[in-house]
Write a protein that holds these residues in place. Sequence first.
Motif, mmCIF file in Angstrom:
data_model
loop_
_atom_site.group_PDB
_atom_site.id
_atom_site.type_symbol
_atom_site.label_atom_id
_atom_site.label_comp_id
_atom_site.label_asym_id
_atom_site.label_seq_id
_atom_site.Cartn_x
_atom_site.Cartn_y
_atom_site.Cartn_z
ATOM 1 N N GLN A 25 84.499 27.208 85.223
ATOM 2 C CA GLN A 25 83.402 27.548 84.328
ATOM 3 C C GLN A 25 83.923 28.279 83.100
ATOM 4 O OE1 GLN A 25 80.948 28.815 88.079
ATOM 5 N NE2 GLN A 25 79.515 28.776 86.341
ATOM 6 N N LYS A 26 83.385 27.910 81.947
ATOM 7 C CA LYS A 26 83.850 28.466 80.681
ATOM 8 C C LYS A 26 83.326 29.879 80.450
ATOM 9 C CE LYS A 26 82.380 25.304 77.864
ATOM 10 N NZ LYS A 26 82.205 24.575 76.596
ATOM 11 N N TYR A 27 83.992 30.567 79.538
ATOM 12 C CA TYR A 27 83.594 31.923 79.154
ATOM 13 C C TYR A 27 82.227 31.895 78.477
ATOM 14 C CZ TYR A 27 83.530 36.060 76.067
ATOM 15 O OH TYR A 27 83.168 37.171 75.376
ATOM 16 N N GLU A 28 82.013 30.969 77.561
ATOM 17 C CA GLU A 28 80.743 30.847 76.866
ATOM 18 C C GLU A 28 80.554 29.382 76.457
ATOM 19 O OE1 GLU A 28 82.752 32.435 72.704
ATOM 20 O OE2 GLU A 28 81.191 33.601 73.677
ATOM 21 N N SER A 29 79.325 29.050 76.076
ATOM 22 C CA SER A 29 78.997 27.650 75.818
ATOM 23 C C SER A 29 79.830 27.036 74.701
ATOM 24 C CB SER A 29 77.508 27.509 75.485
ATOM 25 O OG SER A 29 77.175 28.286 74.346
ATOM 26 N N GLU A 30 80.157 27.817 73.674
ATOM 27 C CA GLU A 30 80.926 27.297 72.549
ATOM 28 C C GLU A 30 82.426 27.539 72.705
ATOM 29 O OE1 GLU A 30 79.458 25.486 70.272
ATOM 30 O OE2 GLU A 30 77.535 25.834 71.257
ATOM 31 N N GLY A 31 82.808 28.198 73.773
ATOM 32 C CA GLY A 31 84.211 28.555 73.951
ATOM 33 C C GLY A 31 84.990 27.481 74.680
ATOM 34 N N ASN A 32 86.228 27.812 74.989
ATOM 35 C CA ASN A 32 87.129 26.858 75.626
ATOM 36 C C ASN A 32 87.839 27.459 76.838
ATOM 37 O OD1 ASN A 32 88.389 24.362 75.827
ATOM 38 N ND2 ASN A 32 90.109 24.985 74.551
ATOM 39 N N ALA A 33 87.918 28.786 76.886
ATOM 40 C CA ALA A 33 88.633 29.467 77.964
ATOM 41 C C ALA A 33 87.822 29.462 79.256
ATOM 42 C CB ALA A 33 88.951 30.899 77.549
ATOM 43 N N ILE A 34 88.534 29.425 80.386
ATOM 44 C CA ILE A 34 87.893 29.462 81.700
ATOM 45 C C ILE A 34 87.785 30.910 82.161
ATOM 46 C CG2 ILE A 34 88.031 28.729 84.100
ATOM 47 C CD1 ILE A 34 87.554 26.462 82.109
ATOM 48 N N ALA A 35 86.548 31.339 82.461
ATOM 49 C CA ALA A 35 86.302 32.720 82.875
ATOM 50 C C ALA A 35 85.976 32.838 84.358
ATOM 51 C CB ALA A 35 85.155 33.320 82.056
ATOM 52 N N LYS A 36 85.628 31.718 84.971
ATOM 53 C CA LYS A 36 85.217 31.780 86.375
ATOM 54 C C LYS A 36 85.657 30.518 87.108
ATOM 55 C CE LYS A 36 81.088 31.598 89.295
ATOM 56 N NZ LYS A 36 79.650 31.341 89.295
ATOM 57 N N ILE A 37 86.067 30.692 88.350
ATOM 58 C CA ILE A 37 86.341 29.577 89.245
ATOM 59 C C ILE A 37 85.427 29.722 90.460
ATOM 60 C CG2 ILE A 37 88.012 28.579 90.846
ATOM 61 C CD1 ILE A 37 90.199 29.210 88.844
ATOM 62 N N HIS A 38 84.646 28.675 90.725
ATOM 63 C CA HIS A 38 83.773 28.665 91.904
ATOM 64 C C HIS A 38 84.359 27.707 92.937
ATOM 65 C CE1 HIS A 38 80.214 28.799 94.396
ATOM 66 N NE2 HIS A 38 80.157 27.472 94.376
ATOM 67 N N LEU A 39 84.478 28.188 94.160
ATOM 68 C CA LEU A 39 85.033 27.381 95.242
ATOM 69 C C LEU A 39 83.919 26.923 96.171
ATOM 70 C CD1 LEU A 39 88.160 29.569 96.143
ATOM 71 C CD2 LEU A 39 87.992 27.702 94.482
ATOM 72 N N THR A 40 83.896 25.615 96.453
ATOM 73 C CA THR A 40 82.902 25.046 97.350
ATOM 74 C C THR A 40 83.504 24.831 98.737
ATOM 75 O OG1 THR A 40 83.445 22.719 96.925
ATOM 76 C CG2 THR A 40 82.009 23.825 95.331
ATOM 77 N N LYS A 41 82.709 24.291 99.632
ATOM 78 C CA LYS A 41 83.135 24.061 101.007
ATOM 79 C C LYS A 41 84.327 23.109 101.114
ATOM 80 C CE LYS A 41 80.459 26.238 104.039
ATOM 81 N NZ LYS A 41 81.024 27.064 105.137
#
Length: 251
Positions: free
Chosen positions: A84-100
């Motif tokens: 997941q990106k830092y902000e809608s217009e940005g490019n950097a990844i600020a979050k990683i969500h892990l699923t099952k």
Amino acid sequence: MKRIFSILVILMTIKSYSQKNDTIKLSHFKLCELTIDYLKLKDPNLKQTKVEEMDLCSDGFIQDGRFENSLGYESKLYPGVIFQKYESEGNAIAKIHLTKEFKGYLPNMIYIDLKTLKAEDVLEKYDGLDAWTSRGCSDYWGINDNKEVYYYVKINKDKNPRYPIDKKYYSKQPIEGIDLIADCYRFGQKEMANIKPLIILDGKEVDEEVIKELKPDDIESLNVIKDQNAINKYGEKGRNGVIEIFLKTKK
């Protein structure tokens, strides 16, 4: 027979090596430095997907400003990982969500299989966790490790009373998802603070505090040196540029 045995050993070694290299290691992903552009280079088929925000209200009314909420990117190269990106217009990844679907190593190099991971497994591996946190409107209890890694357990709404929390019951429940979150705004501020020019006052290196004490009338001249010229004159210390300040001669 020996030849066949030798071939089998080689094949098993190659298979083992391949599996080891294919294992996802989240320590390889540096949040706020990792970008969508880099992920697209690795996988041109990177696609956007929806994300269930387990720490937020299910109606989406409350937002988390650290990342673009409810939207992420997934790749077949990294099963169970949503970026997941830092902000809608940005490019950097600020979050990683892990699923099952995630199997691999967390940033602390602990291996997990999210399909089989339970809350008690997390509680046993770490000390000083902030367990069973919730915004009150979320559908999940959270287990927080240093406000960087969040583990989520589904709240049983049929279980009454909700408080006090039945820790024995919830410790036996499966972890439904994990979030790794960074504050890219603070990261950016820190990075900017590290990118400072070299300051030379009358031939001596000084810090900003010395410059703050100067009065404009004390300065005879000021010279700014950039790029390769700065490195040629001052070496690696001049990589971020140099400000040369010359004071007036006192009479």
